[in-house]
Design an enzyme around this catalytic site. Structure first.
Site, PDB file in Angstrom:
ATOM      1  N   PHE A   1      17.167  -9.283  -4.293  1.00  0.00           N
ATOM      2  CA  PHE A   1      16.476  -8.811  -3.083  1.00  0.00           C
ATOM      3  C   PHE A   1      15.077  -8.354  -3.461  1.00  0.00           C
ATOM      4  O   PHE A   1      14.901  -7.564  -4.375  1.00  0.00           O
ATOM      5  CB  PHE A   1      17.247  -7.636  -2.463  1.00  0.00           C
TER       6      PHE A   1
ATOM      7  N   ASP B   1      11.223  -6.791 -10.787  1.00  0.00           N
ATOM      8  CA  ASP B   1      11.299  -5.930  -9.614  1.00  0.00           C
ATOM      9  C   ASP B   1      12.128  -4.703  -9.986  1.00  0.00           C
ATOM     10  O   ASP B   1      13.364  -4.749 -10.004  1.00  0.00           O
ATOM     11  CB  ASP B   1      11.928  -6.700  -8.452  1.00  0.00           C
TER      12      ASP B   1
ATOM     13  N   LYS C   1      10.524   3.000  -4.120  1.00  0.00           N
ATOM     14  CA  LYS C   1      11.662   3.908  -3.913  1.00  0.00           C
ATOM     15  C   LYS C   1      11.542   5.250  -4.673  1.00  0.00           C
ATOM     16  O   LYS C   1      10.941   6.173  -4.177  1.00  0.00           O
ATOM     17  CB  LYS C   1      12.971   3.203  -4.249  1.00  0.00           C
TER      18      LYS C   1
HETATM   19  C1  LIG Z   1      14.282  -1.714  -1.616  1.00  0.00           C
HETATM   20  C2  LIG Z   1      13.891  -2.861  -2.446  1.00  0.00           C
HETATM   21  C3  LIG Z   1      12.780  -3.670  -2.101  1.00  0.00           C
HETATM   22  C4  LIG Z   1      11.994  -3.469  -0.827  1.00  0.00           C
HETATM   23  O1  LIG Z   1      11.396  -2.221  -0.765  1.00  0.00           O
HETATM   24  P1  LIG Z   1      10.867  -1.693   0.668  1.00  0.00           P
HETATM   25  O2  LIG Z   1      10.227  -0.373   0.330  1.00  0.00           O
HETATM   26  O3  LIG Z   1      12.066  -1.567   1.556  1.00  0.00           O
HETATM   27  O4  LIG Z   1       9.898  -2.673   1.177  1.00  0.00           O
HETATM   28  C5  LIG Z   1      12.435  -4.686  -2.952  1.00  0.00           C
HETATM   29  N1  LIG Z   1      13.123  -4.935  -4.089  1.00  0.00           N
HETATM   30  C6  LIG Z   1      14.184  -4.177  -4.452  1.00  0.00           C
HETATM   31  C7  LIG Z   1      14.883  -4.475  -5.730  1.00  0.00           C
HETATM   32  C8  LIG Z   1      14.613  -3.132  -3.642  1.00  0.00           C
HETATM   33  O5  LIG Z   1      15.679  -2.421  -3.983  1.00  0.00           O
END
Ligand SMILES: *Cc1c(COP(=O)(O)O)cnc(C)c1O
Length: 417
Positions: free
Chosen positions: A134, A218, A247
């Site tokens: 994701f 990521d 986050k």
């Molecule tokens: C939450 C998340 C995102 C997206 O972050 P947002 O602040 O919701 O745009 C992207 N990559 C990973 C791995 C995530 O956990």
């Protein structure tokens, strides 16, 4: 009118029904509008690193808001420079690293997508990403997110992205000189806290280097100390070309960043990217305060140790439902033997515990990094009670069966997400 009516009428329908209305928080606890207390082991999806209303977080917001909140990126501010330096130090970029600030995870990954294009140009139109990882919900990051059901209503996608299985063999087969970047989520959080195969990051580093491909990690969910290192790639002892964070680095304040290493730091040049709010004095001061507190209280080590403690305690729960734990540190995926995760989440909430189900066979725990014995003991007792409620509702006996009617206890409960 209830708050559910207001939410149903006024809020965008892209989220499911809200599960509760919270009015305040303190440490690992939340209170709803009826003043009912909940133990929060979701922490706003791995966001509230210090828990709720931590003094360091509160003072940083109040102090910086009263000093200087925003001036635009035509100008520098001291908090922005301090946070850039701090992120470079914690991620180990050395002098050549650079930091781009945005306001979310998706914005950090959008910047990383542009970095990949700047590196590859039209000579290297291919970008590789992992199936089930994701990376966000914006059009660029959705193109990187290998989930057909999420992409389908929004086709066509930005071209060039190809999805591969998370195996070293699949990577070897897919890489060539037409690939600009490989995106990797070190532990796939939204997919259900799925670990990469052993040695994957090391192999990915070696193979991408050989083909001149950027390795972009990521770390939006795994970063900021959650896995027991500042960033998950540090467990593997490699140096990526870029990482994205968000986050947990803001502790509840919206902020994201792209951190580049070495030559990748020279790819952006004036005019190629920007953001009005990104890296403003308020957000960067708060993030610095959160990261400073994580350092001062040695919460990266706490995440590693409390993660072990939680896993051991979960393994000792008397239940037929649990099938082991995945993830690292305080990013924990509890596998279930039956597709009952939403029922367990709903039962937990009734017992006063907030947890989350990224899919029907996984419970995800991402509590604040500063939890201790008290919170862990309370978690185990509430979680055990929730599991027993679900087992009882299904009249599960000691022998697990493969075909439990999942709908049985779900039908009258609101779905999460
Ligand atoms: C939450 C998340 C995102 C997206 O972050 P947002 O602040 O919701 O745009 C992207 N990559 C990973 C791995 C995530 O956990």
């Amino acid at each position: 009118m209830t708050w559910q009516d207001d939410a149903g009428r006024d809020l965008v329908r892209s989220f499911g029904d809200r599960m509760a209305l919270f009015v305040r928080g303190e440490g690992a606890y939340l209170w709803d509008a009826d003043d009912r207390r909940y133990l929060d082991f979701l922490a706003g999806i791995a966001v509230n690193s210090l828990g709720h209303a931590h003094p360091a977080f509160v003072e940083a917001i109040a102090g910086q808001a009263a000093t200087l909140a925003h001036v635009s990126n035509y100008f520098a501010t001291l908090p922005q420079l301090e946070l850039a330096g701090r992120l470079k130090r914690l991620s180990g970029t050395g002098d050549s690293g650079r930091v781009y600030f945005g306001n979310s995870g998706a914005e950090a990954n959008e910047a990383a997508f542009k970095l990949a294009r700047l590196h590859g140009g039209t000579e290297r139109p291919r970008i590789l990403a992992l199936t089930d990882a994701f990376h966000g919900r914006t059009m660029g990051t959705l193109a990187l997110t290998g989930k057909p059901h999420m992409q389908e209503p929004f086709l066509p996608m930005t071209p060039g992205v190809e999805f591969i299985d998370s195996t070293i063999e699949a990577l070897e087969a897919a890489l060539d000189e037409r690939v600009s970047a490989l995106f990797v989520e070190p532990i796939k959080g939204e997919a259900g806290v799925i670990d990469l195969p052993d040695g994957y990051l090391r192999a990915a580093r070696e193979l991408t280097e050989r083909h001149g491909v950027l390795l972009i990690l990521d770390e939006i969910q795994t970063g900021a100390g959650r896995t027991g290192e500042w960033f998950a790639f540090q467990h593997a002892g490699i140096t990526p070309d870029a990482i994205t964070v968000a986050k947990g680095i803001g502790g509840g304040f919206p902020i994201g960043a792209l951190i580049t290493f070495g030559a990748a730091s020279d790819l952006f040049y004036p005019g190629t990217h920007g953001s009005t709010f990104g890296g403003n004095a308020l957000g960067t001061a708060v993030s610095s305060a959160v990261l400073a507190e994580i350092e001062r209280e040695d919460l990266v080590r706490n995440a590693a140790e409390r993660g072990e403690q939680l896993r051991a305690a979960i393994a000792a729960i008397d239940t037929t439902l649990i099938d082991g734990c995945r993830g690292q540190g305080l990013l924990i995926g509890i596998g279930l033997r039956h597709p009952l995760a939403k029922a367990v989440v709903a039962a937990a909430q009734e017992h006063g515990l907030i947890i989350n189900a990224p899919n029907e066979q996984t419970i995800r725990l991402v509590p604040a990094l500063n939890i201790g014995d008290v919170e862990i003991d309370e978690f185990i007792s509430l979680f055990t009670a929730a599991l027993h409620t679900v087992e009882h509702a299904l009249l599960l006996d000691a022998t697990p069966t493969e075909d439990v009617p999942a709908g049985a206890v779900l039908s009258d409960r609101r779905e999460s997400e």
